[in-house]
Design an enzyme around this catalytic site. Sequence first.
Site, mmCIF file in Angstrom:
data_model
loop_
_atom_site.group_PDB
_atom_site.id
_atom_site.type_symbol
_atom_site.label_atom_id
_atom_site.label_comp_id
_atom_site.label_asym_id
_atom_site.label_seq_id
_atom_site.Cartn_x
_atom_site.Cartn_y
_atom_site.Cartn_z
ATOM 1 C CD GLU A 1 -10.099 7.424 40.937
ATOM 2 O OE1 GLU A 1 -9.230 6.939 41.697
ATOM 3 O OE2 GLU A 1 -10.083 7.264 39.708
ATOM 4 C CG HIS B 1 -8.054 3.775 40.297
ATOM 5 N ND1 HIS B 1 -7.687 5.093 40.370
ATOM 6 C CD2 HIS B 1 -7.057 3.154 39.614
ATOM 7 C CE1 HIS B 1 -6.502 5.274 39.776
ATOM 8 N NE2 HIS B 1 -6.111 4.102 39.309
ATOM 9 N NE ARG C 1 -3.457 8.276 37.924
ATOM 10 C CZ ARG C 1 -3.011 7.022 37.969
ATOM 11 N NH1 ARG C 1 -3.667 6.083 37.294
ATOM 12 N NH2 ARG C 1 -1.929 6.713 38.654
#
Length: 323
Positions: A270, A289, A241
């Site tokens: 993000e 991601h 993360r």
Amino acid sequence: MTAFPTLSDITIGFGHSAYRLGDEFARRNTGIRFEEFRSAADFHARIGEFDAVCVSAFWRGAPLENAGKLRFIQSVSAGIDVFGLDALRARGVKLASAKGANANAVAEHAMGLILALSRMIHTARDNQAKKHWRGMIGDPAAREDEITGKTLLIVGLGGIGGRIARFAKAFDMRVVGLKRDTSAKVANVDALFGPAELDRALGEADVVVLTCPLTTETEGLINAARLKAMKPTAHLINCARGKVVDEDALVAALQSGTIAAAGLDVTREEPLPEASPLWTMENVLITPHTGGETAAYEKRVIDLLIENLGHMARGEALVNQVV
């Protein structure tokens, strides 16, 4: 708290901006009613209709107080940091993660980032876009490198980290790992370090891969001091993360040469803000991601969901149960 209804009487809510979870669920012909949402706002507005939901990021800000029927959440991802666990416990809502569903995908992605940075594939792609044929490099230190014989540190030796270790050994890397219990041998790992030995482990590594969950203990784990503990030739790969890394400290370390390069599948915010200097740094490779995103992902999540619905109906413990 009432018992979970008969499966033929429940309604499931699927929420994700891209994944086709409802399409995959429909192919199973369960006869269970479901709705699929492409926006968090639409999902939140209908949350009171569902006995079970299959969701991850869309849960952020969800009005749990309006979810009177809700008894079960199947997370779409292995990460569960968007869910308020105490609030779920208080309301008797069970939560299961999708741990393992993306283990192979993320491990492959991490190895892809490792190889891309070592072989400068990202630089070659940039040169291709500019129609630039790079000449041979006289300085050996500035050339592409080989990962054979290099030391890989894995921070997070779960399903993903364990599979990365297996891949790395196939490339004849030395693999070390960070683990609370260092007494038991881990397959494909040459040496284990305890949490108190992280700085020492970082100093030995040519490549550091983060695959740990985001917790109060791991938030900001890789900070300015830890980056300084790494070799100036080291590469940092983050498939965990974004908040596991102090992003400001990382930018400074990359700009100053404290470390050589970073491969990032996750960032603090993000999407990554346009103003972030990470976008234009030549020693950074960014993927949005997508480490766990493959053509097989929906199938694996729905497999978990259907298995856990059966456990819910029978009053049994769930696969990957968190709450």
